[in-house]
Design a protein around this motif. Structure first.
Motif, mmCIF file in Angstrom:
data_model
loop_
_atom_site.group_PDB
_atom_site.id
_atom_site.type_symbol
_atom_site.label_atom_id
_atom_site.label_comp_id
_atom_site.label_asym_id
_atom_site.label_seq_id
_atom_site.Cartn_x
_atom_site.Cartn_y
_atom_site.Cartn_z
ATOM 1 N N ILE A 48 -1.440 -5.392 -0.445
ATOM 2 C CA ILE A 48 -2.907 -5.383 -0.944
ATOM 3 C C ILE A 48 -3.116 -6.735 -1.838
ATOM 4 O O ILE A 48 -2.133 -7.246 -2.532
ATOM 5 C CB ILE A 48 -3.219 -4.174 -1.874
ATOM 6 C CG1 ILE A 48 -3.038 -2.927 -1.178
ATOM 7 C CG2 ILE A 48 -4.458 -4.459 -2.592
ATOM 8 C CD1 ILE A 48 -3.918 -2.762 -0.254
ATOM 9 N N GLU A 65 0.672 -1.181 -0.071
ATOM 10 C CA GLU A 65 0.035 -0.109 -0.117
ATOM 11 C C GLU A 65 0.778 1.166 -0.012
ATOM 12 O O GLU A 65 2.128 1.238 0.607
ATOM 13 C CB GLU A 65 -0.858 0.075 1.256
ATOM 14 C CG GLU A 65 -1.957 1.080 1.363
ATOM 15 C CD GLU A 65 -2.787 1.302 2.467
ATOM 16 O OE1 GLU A 65 -3.964 1.324 2.436
ATOM 17 O OE2 GLU A 65 -2.264 0.998 3.665
ATOM 18 N N ASN A 121 -8.644 -9.599 -4.447
ATOM 19 C CA ASN A 121 -9.764 -9.088 -3.870
ATOM 20 C C ASN A 121 -9.626 -7.685 -3.225
ATOM 21 O O ASN A 121 -10.540 -7.091 -2.559
ATOM 22 C CB ASN A 121 -10.570 -10.040 -3.111
ATOM 23 C CG ASN A 121 -9.439 -10.606 -1.992
ATOM 24 O OD1 ASN A 121 -8.680 -9.803 -1.504
ATOM 25 N ND2 ASN A 121 -9.414 -11.623 -1.652
ATOM 26 N N GLY A 122 -8.586 -7.211 -3.306
ATOM 27 C CA GLY A 122 -8.213 -5.850 -2.778
ATOM 28 C C GLY A 122 -8.262 -6.028 -1.207
ATOM 29 O O GLY A 122 -8.053 -4.734 -0.524
ATOM 30 N N ARG A 123 -8.194 -7.029 -0.392
ATOM 31 C CA ARG A 123 -7.958 -6.863 0.972
ATOM 32 C C ARG A 123 -6.794 -6.452 1.347
ATOM 33 O O ARG A 123 -5.812 -6.974 0.883
ATOM 34 C CB ARG A 123 -8.389 -8.307 1.202
ATOM 35 C CG ARG A 123 -8.431 -8.675 2.958
ATOM 36 C CD ARG A 123 -9.277 -10.137 3.196
ATOM 37 N NE ARG A 123 -8.258 -11.268 2.838
ATOM 38 C CZ ARG A 123 -8.644 -12.154 2.141
ATOM 39 N NH1 ARG A 123 -10.159 -12.067 1.472
ATOM 40 N NH2 ARG A 123 -7.935 -12.933 1.567
ATOM 41 N N LYS A 124 -6.761 -5.493 2.392
ATOM 42 C CA LYS A 124 -5.594 -5.089 3.301
ATOM 43 C C LYS A 124 -5.046 -6.166 3.946
ATOM 44 O O LYS A 124 -5.753 -6.892 4.900
ATOM 45 C CB LYS A 124 -6.030 -3.844 3.751
ATOM 46 C CG LYS A 124 -6.242 -2.786 2.976
ATOM 47 C CD LYS A 124 -6.833 -1.559 3.643
ATOM 48 C CE LYS A 124 -5.418 -0.832 4.272
ATOM 49 N NZ LYS A 124 -6.003 0.329 4.966
#
Length: 949
Positions: free
Chosen positions: A408, A368, A412-415
């Motif tokens: 990231i 990120e 699915n873009g999950r942090k």
């Protein structure tokens, strides 16, 4: 004292020199009452023998005094003499081991058949029917031929005796007997199983112990039982239904499936118990039980309820070993590990093409805030769909700028938080960064708990990607998802390559499916305090309550129990003990799924009790009860076996008399999985340890030391050894199995090499004796069938010894009621002396669980002392007709009878069939009623021999 005349005994000096040599190794127990003396051919006592033997203690005292004045040179000579004596004894032991093989080799030489009629001395033709046993109605005492057959036949000898023993009630224990109890619980074989060589070893050892203790005046109880074997039985019946009707258990439903399992059990479940009868196992069949019969089921329910109410059973969400074929959690013992050195394709159930393992895949996670990327590596790249963090070492300078940052997820873009974990991460290994999948890896699970991470399960129960894995991959089988994820990473530019990687792969022993770590709600037993008590029961030297034999396994006991984890006892099966827990679904619950609220469970003995408990907890509220569909781990019910077979939880006469049991005999491979759990449950629920001793027998391998495997063709069926089988028969058994064509070829080659002529008929007695003799081989037995064949030939030696005796004793012979040692000829005194020593050593060896020593002692006395020396010595003597020697001849016959009677009783626990047959043929005293069977006679004792004579 009577001696042998030179004209009667043709080789007096040779025999007496041999006897004196044996006597020098085995000091006579009669020496305190009389001295054994050698005689010259003129019957005059030799000068060297005139001095009477002194008492052992006095002799030691004199030796002690003389040693004080010994010179250094004398001490050196004495030391060398002792070393030579030890070497001599070692050679004697090796000779014993080689004897059986030598006999086997001799047995392999084809016998020349004489087609001419055999005639008795005197020219009278023999009637062949006199040598054949008449048919015996089942359960009646065996009817034996008038004349003993000229050769020992295992099938003829072992026929009919067992059914008579069982019908006569010789195996049944009496809970009200005044005799001291001695109890063994048979490790319950799986209901699906057929007898294998490990079962044969268990039966041989335990039956030897039980028969010896029964003959020694104990109220012996040997309890038979069968385990319902949850997974194994369910798999067998599922395959049967699929084969016959092309349906799965889910197609027919739980109720119908369980009914089908019961039908299968009732039809085939008793096979192994019948096979144990063939081995001669003297089990108390009146107490036969099954782990899922009514009484055992009651005990299982009661145990669960009591432990739950004491806070020792709880429900939790944890990682388990999951089998995607069976769709259940499995225990550690059901997981086999395959060592993989490099990229290796393996067959996996449900996949047409082999799946590659031993591959380490590297890929990058973008960071990120445009901080670049962080590279991780894994052998299970598909699990990245459930990643919830990346771990680094807090002291790794390469990543110090990433503390508290996020990566990231590319799909699915999950942090994903970057967490510092010094426990898991080794900064010197790989990139020093580790992907964390808490729901699918044991180490990651612990990291997840330490850092309060999210646990995301990405697999369905049958091993497919669920909705948590993302729409791009949902529905894909896990190993096809592996390929798809790799391809997707390549497309997105995050793939960083793959290389060979050494690894251990967990595989289910039942299905060969690759075990998947999966997070599931399960029931657990809290083992911390219970494990400590079990540990102390063995390791506390001041208050040891259980002795483990051999002692070396006490270290394993300590290792297991000092590091014990809570025990997962629930299984997602249909066959087994249904967990006595009900979920309370309240009308006003927001989440309606069963199990959604962990505090909504009630545990009770039945649904009525559960209804009452739920009404008390949720008074005035509407609810619905649903019983947990899961069943209990098979080890939970088998862990209660020493209690449940005796009637627990009821306060039965059996429980009062026979608990705790005397000894547990089993394989060392289940020391923790079964033995420790019996101790834990027995101490908690029974108030005492379940047994006083644990004897762990070795594992059996083939003659080359290889683990027995169907694919190698080296699996040995005990019944094939007992009954004999041709090479074609061995091949046919392989063809009826599940081996593929390549494995079948290898297996047949192995059988052809090891058993070129098949396996000779050996009989149960020879197999039992061989297995007992092998127990000296520490933790493993390399079983050579030729050795079993050798003991079968040895049975022929026993047979001929008794046959000779019967011909010399005559039809009118009446055994003596009393024999005085001091009037016996020298050879008679000597054989009784060495018999006495053999009895003492055998009993001492049995007492100390040195079964191999016990068997070799009995073998040596029969082979090298009775048959090779004494019988050979008296053959010409007892055949003579000179009236001058009638008295000595009569004493020799009496001694021969005493030797055979005591010798057969000494051997009986090891070889029950042939000893029963031969003992029944011995003449009996006319003054008292004959005891029905050798198995209920008294076991010989040294006191009996030295005083009763």
């Amino acid at each position: 004292m009577l001696g042998f005349h030179a004209r009667v005994l043709q080789k007096p000096l040779l025999l007496l020199n041999l006897a004196n040599h044996i006597r020098s190794l085995h000091r006579s127990p009669f020496s305190q009452v009389y001295s054994l003396r050698s005689f010259s051919t003129t019957n005059v006592m030799a000068d060297s023998e005139r001095k009477p033997e002194i008492d052992g203690a006095e002799k030691n005292e004199r030796l002690g005094d003389s040693e004080k004045t010994l010179s250094i040179e004398d001490l050196e000579k004495k030391k060398k003499k002792e070393e030579k004596a030890r070497e001599k004894e070692l050679k004697r032991q090796k000779a014993l081991e080689k004897a059986a093989k030598l006999q086997a080799q001799q047995a392999s030489i084809p016998l020349k058949r004489n087609d001419k009629k055999t005639v008795k001395r005197g020219g009278n033709e023999e009637n062949p029917e006199e040598f054949v046993d008449p048919e015996t109605p089942f359960g009646e005492k065996k009817q034996m031929s008038h004349q003993m057959a000229k050769q020992y036949s295992p099938s003829a000898v072992e026929k009919s005796w067992y059914a008579w023993w069982e019908k006569s009630g010789f195996f049944v224990a009496d809970a009200k007997s005044s005799k001291p109890p001695f109890v063994i619980v048979l490790p319950p074989p799986n209901v699906t199983g057929a007898l294998h060589i490990g079962h044969a070893l268990t039966a041989a050892v335990e039956d030897t112990i039980i028969r010896w203790r029964r003959m020694s005046g104990y109220n012996t109880l040997w309890v038979p039982g069968v385990d319902h074997a949850g997974i194994a039985t369910q798999v067998v019946v599922e395959k049967k239904i699929m084969r016959e009707s092309k349906l799965t258990r889910h197609d027919i439903g739980r109720e119908k499936f369980v009914s089908e399992v019961w039908n299968w059990k009732n039809k085939y479940g008793g096979t192994i118990l019948q096979q144990l009868r063939r081995l001669g196992a003297s089990l108390d069949w009146s107490r036969e039980c099954f782990t899922m019969d009514e009484k055992r089921s009651k005990a299982v329910t009661e145990a669960f309820v009591r432990l739950y109410k004491e806070g020792l059973i709880y429900r939790d969400l944890r990682l388990v070993n999951w089998d995607c074929v069976l769709r259940t959690a499995i225990s550690d013992i059901e997981v086999d590990y395959v060592e993989i050195k490099e990229r290796t394709p393996l067959k996996v159930p449900g996949y047409e093409k082999p799946v590659e393992f031993g591959v380490l895949t590297s890929f990058a996670y973008p960071l990120e805030g445009e901080l670049g990327e962080i590279v991780v590596a894994t052998t299970r790249v598909e699990t990245m769909l459930g990643d919830t963090a990346i771990a680094i070492h807090p002291d790794d300078p390469r990543y110090s700028h990433l503390h508290g940052k996020f990566a990231i997820h590319p799909f699915n873009g999950r942090k994903l938080p970057i967490v510092c974990d010094a426990i898991l991460v080794d900064p010197k290994f790989g990139t020093g960064a580790v992907k964390i999948t808490p729901a699918h890896d044991p180490n990651d699970f612990e990291v997840g708990k330490r850092h309060n991470l999210e646990f995301i399960n990405i697999f369905t129960d049958d091993g497919k990607i669920n909705s948590n894995g993302g729409s791009e991959f949902v529905g894909l089988p896990r190993f096809k998802a592996r390929e798809a994820v790799t391809e997707a990473l390549q497309k997105k530019g995050f793939y960083r390559g793959a290389k060979n990687n050494e690894m251990r792969l967990g595989v289910c022993s039942r299905t060969n499916d690759v075990v998947e770590p999966l997070i599931k709600p399960q029931w657990y037993v809290s083992c911390n305090s219970l494990g400590r008590q079990a540990l102390d029961a063995v390791m506390d030297e001041e208050n040891r309550r259980i002795e483990i034999i051999p002692k070396q396994y006490s270290a394993d006991w300590r290792r297991w129990l000092e590091n014990i984890r809570d025990w997962c006892i629930s299984r997602q099966l249909w066959w087994g003990h249904r967990i006595p827990a009900w979920y309370v679904s309240l009308e006003d619950d927001e989440l309606k799924e069963v199990g959604a609220y962990n505090d909504h469970w009630v545990v009770a003995r039945n649904e009525e009790e559960a209804q009452e408990e739920a009404s008390r907890l949720y008074n005035g509220r509407k609810f619905h009860l649903s019983q947990d569909p899961d069943v209990l781990d098979t080890w939970f019910s088998s862990g209660l076996f020493p209690l449940s077979v005796l009637g627990w939880p009821d306060d039965t006469e059996d429980l009062k008399t026979f608990y705790p049991t005397s000894v547990l005999e089993t394989g060392h491979d289940i020391l923790f999985f079964w033995v420790a759990r019996m101790v834990i449950q027995g101490m908690k629920l029974g108030g005492d340890v379940p047994f006083r001793k644990v004897y762990l027998h070795p594992m059996i391998r083939d003659a080359h030391g290889r683990k027995m495997s169907k694919s190698l063709g080296n699996v040995i069926d005990p019944l094939e050894v007992i009954n004999g089988i041709s090479l074609d028969g061995l091949h046919k058994r392989l063809e009826e199995g599940n081996l593929d064509q390549k494995e079948l070829v290898v297996a047949k080659e192995g059988q052809t090499k090891d058993f070129p002529n098949g396996i000779s008929e050996c009989g149960a007695d020879a197999l039992r004796f061989a297995l007992i003799a092998y127990t000296a081989q520490s933790d493993r037995i390399n079983l050579d069938i030729l050795r079993v064949v050798g003991y079968r030939q040895w049975c022929n030696k026993l047979w001929n010894a008794v046959r000779f005796a019967m011909s010399r004793l005559g039809d009118d012979y009446v055994p003596p009621t009393n024999v005085k040692p001091n009037v016996l000829p020298f050879s008679c005194q000597w054989i009784l002396s060495v018999l006495n020593k053999a009895i003492s050593k055998t009993v001492a060896s049995l007492e100390s669980y040195e079964f191999s020593d016990a068997s070799s002692t009995v073998y040596s006395w029969w082979q090298y002392q009775l048959c090779d020396v004494f019988i050979e010595a008296i053959k010409p003597f007892v055949a003579g007709n000179d009236p001058k020697f009638d008295s000595a001849r009569s004493l020799a016959r009496d001694t021969l009878w005493l030797c055979l009677d005591n010798g057969l009783r000494l051997l009986h626990p090891f070889m029950p069939f042939v000893t029963e047959e031969l003992w029944q043929r011995l003449p009996s005293s006319k003054d008292s009623a004959r005891i029905e069977s050798i198995m209920i006679c008294e076991y010989p004792s040294a006191v009996e021999v030295s005083l009763a004579f």
